[in-house]
Motif scaffolding. Structure first.
Motif, PDB file in Angstrom:
ATOM      1  N   PHE A   1      28.949  31.558  45.122  1.00 36.70           N
ATOM      2  CA  PHE A   1      29.750  32.761  45.285  1.00 36.70           C
ATOM      3  C   PHE A   1      30.829  32.802  44.205  1.00 36.70           C
ATOM      4  O   PHE A   1      31.438  31.790  43.879  1.00 36.70           O
ATOM      5  N   VAL A   2      31.049  33.989  43.675  1.00 36.96           N
ATOM      6  CA  VAL A   2      32.054  34.169  42.636  1.00 36.96           C
ATOM      7  C   VAL A   2      33.042  35.235  43.090  1.00 36.96           C
ATOM      8  O   VAL A   2      32.640  36.350  43.459  1.00 36.96           O
ATOM      9  N   GLY A   3      34.288  34.886  43.053  1.00 32.50           N
ATOM     10  CA  GLY A   3      35.356  35.840  43.319  1.00 32.50           C
ATOM     11  C   GLY A   3      36.306  35.805  42.150  1.00 32.50           C
ATOM     12  O   GLY A   3      37.161  34.915  42.064  1.00 32.50           O
ATOM     13  N   GLU A   4      36.139  36.731  41.196  1.00 32.94           N
ATOM     14  CA  GLU A   4      36.959  36.693  39.992  1.00 32.94           C
ATOM     15  C   GLU A   4      37.029  38.062  39.339  1.00 32.94           C
ATOM     16  O   GLU A   4      36.226  38.962  39.628  1.00 32.94           O
ATOM     17  N   GLN A   5      37.983  38.211  38.458  1.00 31.33           N
ATOM     18  CA  GLN A   5      38.080  39.409  37.630  1.00 31.33           C
ATOM     19  C   GLN A   5      37.489  39.089  36.273  1.00 31.33           C
ATOM     20  O   GLN A   5      37.793  38.047  35.690  1.00 31.33           O
TER      21      GLN A   5
ATOM     22  N   TRP B   1      33.896  38.554  28.029  1.00 34.37           N
ATOM     23  CA  TRP B   1      34.979  38.083  27.167  1.00 34.37           C
ATOM     24  C   TRP B   1      35.754  36.962  27.873  1.00 34.37           C
ATOM     25  O   TRP B   1      35.871  35.854  27.390  1.00 34.37           O
ATOM     26  N   ARG B   2      36.272  37.237  29.077  1.00 36.46           N
ATOM     27  CA  ARG B   2      36.996  36.217  29.821  1.00 36.46           C
ATOM     28  C   ARG B   2      36.956  36.565  31.310  1.00 36.46           C
ATOM     29  O   ARG B   2      36.599  37.682  31.689  1.00 36.46           O
ATOM     30  N   SER B   3      37.344  35.595  32.123  1.00 38.51           N
ATOM     31  CA  SER B   3      37.355  35.815  33.571  1.00 38.51           C
ATOM     32  C   SER B   3      38.468  34.987  34.195  1.00 38.51           C
ATOM     33  O   SER B   3      38.889  33.965  33.641  1.00 38.51           O
ATOM     34  N   GLU B   4      38.951  35.451  35.357  1.00 36.27           N
ATOM     35  CA  GLU B   4      39.985  34.744  36.099  1.00 36.27           C
ATOM     36  C   GLU B   4      39.635  34.775  37.575  1.00 36.27           C
ATOM     37  O   GLU B   4      39.204  35.809  38.096  1.00 36.27           O
ATOM     38  N   ALA B   5      39.827  33.638  38.255  1.00 36.78           N
ATOM     39  CA  ALA B   5      39.592  33.593  39.693  1.00 36.78           C
ATOM     40  C   ALA B   5      40.605  34.478  40.409  1.00 36.78           C
ATOM     41  O   ALA B   5      41.776  34.573  40.014  1.00 36.78           O
ATOM     42  N   ILE B   6      40.162  35.128  41.484  1.00 44.39           N
ATOM     43  CA  ILE B   6      41.027  36.013  42.258  1.00 44.39           C
ATOM     44  C   ILE B   6      41.764  35.173  43.298  1.00 44.39           C
ATOM     45  O   ILE B   6      41.141  34.490  44.120  1.00 44.39           O
ATOM     46  N   ALA B   7      43.079  35.223  43.238  1.00 45.21           N
ATOM     47  CA  ALA B   7      43.877  34.403  44.142  1.00 45.21           C
ATOM     48  C   ALA B   7      43.763  34.904  45.582  1.00 45.21           C
ATOM     49  O   ALA B   7      43.553  34.123  46.521  1.00 45.21           O
ATOM     50  N   GLN B   8      43.919  36.172  45.795  1.00 41.39           N
ATOM     51  CA  GLN B   8      43.850  36.753  47.127  1.00 41.39           C
ATOM     52  C   GLN B   8      42.497  37.439  47.293  1.00 41.39           C
ATOM     53  O   GLN B   8      42.302  38.579  46.884  1.00 41.39           O
ATOM     54  N   LEU B   9      41.570  36.715  47.890  1.00 48.55           N
ATOM     55  CA  LEU B   9      40.216  37.214  48.041  1.00 48.55           C
ATOM     56  C   LEU B   9      40.045  37.910  49.389  1.00 48.55           C
ATOM     57  O   LEU B   9      40.477  37.394  50.424  1.00 48.55           O
TER      58      LEU B   9
END
Length: 839
Positions: free
Chosen positions: A613-617, A626-634
């Motif tokens: 499972f992936v929860g990120e922007q 280009w890049r990705s960041e994990a979502i803190a408040q999922l």
């Protein structure tokens, strides 16, 4: 006017003059060598209906335009630029006295946009129309539209003459007739001046290198025929290989080899068109450029490879590839005609007579599969938004038209139904829209000098490529800036001309910080934003448009994670293209300069590739991550939905179906069948997948990767579908185990139909009635097992077995398993799970 030389077209000049005296449109069919290009415009120059207006003669190529103008000026005994001049890309030779202007089709479109009425023009001649270039089709469509829209503003109607060597005259006359509302004549010249003998040299084999066959045909022609040779080859690469092979083969001292193609500079092109020295012969290796109205001196022999290289546009990737194809019968006839201009000639065809019959009648028009960006730009400038508003021999493809509109939208060139101010600027530059956009942006950034040199290089299709080892465009640009070779000088001259044209545009300065080492990649990214590329592995990259590309493994540019690609190519049907020109791209430019290329999305989904499972922007450039960041408040609901969707996609086999879970599910399915009136839960695959969010809910929050599905206690989840009384009733009706006469509790296999009780024979002694479940509605099938656990009898009639076949089983098994009970009367011995006790 001086007396004109006699050519086959000469006999038709009076009729051409008469037709245009009384009609505003005419079609003319005249084979190669008929003299139509030079004699027809000169013959019409003194017509009373023309007055002091001009004749515009359209040519598909610059070299042909110059050659036609020079030949007509020579016949008039005047220099070029007097009564006859020419306009081609970045070069104009005309004066106030010029009455005949030979122009390329692209230049004509700019003239037409500048003055839609063509007030100073009395006649437009479309020469070599059989080539059916995109610009020639558009030029004719807009010329017809000009007459419809602005005819009332002119004293004399604009006359149109369409000349062709091989095109079906009926199609042209039909188009002209439809546009003007009256029948249009098509005059036809009798033919070439001299006969041409055709020799078929043998079967053409696709994919095989033709060079040996070409060289053999040349040597044969030198031995059999007199005069100079014109050899048609599909491209520059084949010309180079043939030239090398001829040098290695050795030719007579009086035979020289020359080449002519679009990449040659003007001086080299003109040198080829000069007569060879006396008592010598010339072999001219040429692309399809020599099919036009060029006159190459002394040609009496044509050698035709039968191949042509045409552009083919792929709207999915935005790439135009050059595809090598078989020529048509019409093109073959046109090429052969080059041998009969001055005397009887001969044409050697590198295919068989039977293959000749298999050729298509006509070539496919470029408009059918070309990049339509420039066409749409011109149409929007004309005020036309739909192809149906103009007259076409072949209408543009709807999908390609839409693709071109999308690109122009991306470039900011469109506004409403017309062009934006930026689009108008692009229209004024004699380059493709992508390159024009780069030049305008470069001027705003203060990089015009660098940009115009790059534009000249790209337009020339990099004639210096072979002199370099890396595809890094920095090397090529440095070479052009400092080299004194003719090619480099010519590119610098073209760059200066482009700079003057771009400087004339009013463009606001818009400068953002940009380091020197970023500049060339910045320019390329403005022209080709869909060709930004990111490394996938090794020397393999992926473009923003999704296409895979590769560099040579040893290329220094492979050290760069990101590239801005200028030039690439490959064969249709292949998975990857090869990069020819590129620059290292700094992705930090995506923050400011190219932020409009970046899209952002929130991903709360299952990553199929990695099984998690992936929860990120994520930030993307086209299809590049280009890049990705994990979502803190999922959002928990989004995660649960992703887990459910994963299970639905992969199926219930993703779970760990223990024997306990499998049997429980089977028991519930039997009860649903036996007691349909009762609310037993449905547990089929379809039902469980449909109701995942209910029965699987306790496990949804525990899963983050595929392996977690295996840890779920499926039996407990299924049991939770029943309340406590229902669970008790389940165990009552269909217990997981049943007691047998020996006292053992034996598991029942409910996955069989009917359910199976597998038990050792000795444990059933004394039982005459077959057990039945669900209040007697579901008899079991008894598998009576040997001491080794193998079935000795399968029955639903236990009493019948004891009374019948048991004795045969007893007789066979008693000797094999003497330590176990095999009584003659199965009712006389207590059931047991043990062997006989030792004495």
């Amino acid at each position: 006017m001086p007396e004109l030389p006699h050519f086959p077209i000469s006999d038709l000049l009076a009729e051409i003059q008469g037709q245009l005296q009384h009609s505003d449109q005419l079609a003319l069919l005249a084979p190669p060598g008929a003299g139509k290009t030079t004699l027809v415009p000169l013959a019409l120059l003194a017509e009373t209906w023309l007055g002091q207006q001009k004749i515009i003669l359209l040519q598909p190529r610059r070299i042909a335009a110059r050659a036609a103008a020079e030949r007509m000026a020579e016949l008039l005994g005047e220099p070029v630029g007097a009564r006859v001049g020419y306009r081609v890309r970045l070069e104009t030779v005309v004066s106030d006295d010029t009455r005949i202007e030979v122009v390329t089709e692209g230049v004509f479109l700019r003239l037409l946009q500048a003055d839609p009425t063509l007030a100073e023009v009395g006649l437009v001649i479309f020469d070599e129309f059989h080539e059916r270039s995109l610009n020639s089709d558009l030029a004719l469509a807009l010329a017809l539209s000009s007459r419809e829209l602005f005819g009332d503003l002119r004293e004399q109607a604009l006359k149109l003459l369409v000349m062709s060597a091989t095109l079906d005259g009926g199609g042209v006359t039909g188009l002209l007739s439809e546009a003007c509302g009256e029948p249009v004549r098509c005059l036809e010249s009798e033919g070439r001046a001299y006969p041409v003998e055709t020799i078929y040299t043998g079967l053409y084999e696709p994919g095989r290198d033709q060079t040996p066959a070409i060289v053999a045909a040349i040597r044969r022609a030198l031995a059999e025929a007199a005069g100079n040779l014109l050899v048609f080859l599909p491209g520059v690469g084949e010309i180079a290989r043939t030239e090398t092979a001829l040098t290695e083969a050795g030719l007579a001292d009086n035979v020289r080899v020359a080449a002519i193609h679009g990449s040659l500079n003007l001086a080299d092109q003109r040198r080829v068109l000069q007569p060879p020295p006396a008592n010598s012969r010339q072999i001219t290796l040429a692309t399809s450029i020599a099919q036009t109205s060029l006159t190459i001196p002394g040609i009496s022999v044509v050698i035709d490879s039968g191949l042509i290289r045409n552009p083919s546009y792929d709207p999915r990737t935005g790439l135009t590839r050059l595809a090598t194809q078989r020529i048509s019968k019409a093109t073959a006839a046109q090429r052969a005609g080059r041998a009969g201009r001055l005397a009887a000639g001969v044409c050697y065809r590198l295919w068989s007579a039977s293959q000749q019959q298999q050729l298509a009648e006509q070539d496919t028009p470029e408009i059918v599969n070309a990049d339509l960006t420039e066409l749409v730009l011109q149409m929007r400038a004309w005020g036309v938004t739909a192809a149906e508003e103009l007259h076409w021999l072949n209408p543009p493809s709807a999908s390609l038209f839409a693709s071109a509109e999308a690109l122009l939208e991306e470039l900011g060139a469109l506004a409403g139904e017309g062009l934006s101010a930026h689009g108008q600027q692009l229209l004024q530059l004699p380059v493709a829209a992508r390159i024009g956009h780069m030049l305008v942006r470069a001027k705003a950034q203060g990089l015009l000098s660098e940009a115009t040199l790059l534009a000249a290089l790209l337009a020339a299709k990099d004639p210096l490529q072979g002199a370099h080892h890396s595809v890094d465009i920095h090397e090529r640009m440095d070479f052009i800036q400092h080299s004194q070779t003719p090619a480099a000088k010519r590119l610098r001259q073209e760059a200066n001309q482009l700079a003057r044209l771009t400087e004339a545009l009013t463009i606001d300065t818009d400068r953002l910080p940009l380091a020197a080492e970023q500049q060339q990649a910045w320019l390329l990214a403005n022209a080709y934003p869909d060709r930004l590329a990111r490394r996938q592995r090794g020397a393999d990259y992926k473009l923003a448009n999704g296409r895979g590309v590769s560099l040579e493994a040893h290329d220094p540019l492979t050290k760069s994670e990101w590239l801005a690609v200028a030039s690439l190519g490959g064969r249709e049907g292949t998975a990857r293209d090869r990069v020819f020109l590129a620059a290292a791209f700094d992705p930090s430019l995506l923050v400011g300069h190219f932020k409009h290329l970046v899209s952002s999305e929130i991903i709360c989904d299952w990553d199929d590739a990695n099984g998690r499972f992936v929860g990120e922007q994520r930030w993307r450039v086209g299809q590049l991550l280009w890049r990705s960041e994990a979502i803190a408040q999922l959002n928990p609901q989004q995660k649960r939905a992703a887990v459910s969707q994963r299970l639905r996609k992969r199926g219930l086999g993703l779970l760990n179906w223990t024997p306990e879970a499998t049997q429980l599910r089977a028991r519930l399915q039997w009860l649903a069948t036996l007691q349909p009136e009762e609310p037993w839960p449905a547990v089929s695959d379809t039902a469980l997948l449909h109701d995942l969010e209910q029965w699987f809910a306790p496990a949804l929050d525990t899963i983050t990767k595929d392996e977690d599905f295996q840890r779920v206690d499926v039996a407990s989840l299924l049991l939770n579908l029943l309340d406590w009384p229902a669970q008790q009733r389940l165990n009552e009706l269909l217990p997981s185990k049943i007691a047998v006469p020996s006292g053992s509790n034996i598991a029942i296999d409910y996955t069989q139909e009917p359910p199976v009780l597998a038990v050792r024979l000795q444990e059933m002694f004394g039982l005459a009635t077959t057990p039945a479940l669900a209040e007697g509605r579901l008899p079991l099938v008894i598998h009576l097992l040997s001491p080794a656990g193998r079935p000795l009898q399968i029955t639903q009639d236990l009493g019948g077995f004891w009374a019948g076949s048991y004795q045969a089983v007893r007789k066979e098994m008693k000797g094999r398993y003497p330590k176990h009970h095999w009584p003659e009367d199965p009712y006389s011995v207590p059931a047991t799970r043990r062997a006989k006790p030792r004495h």
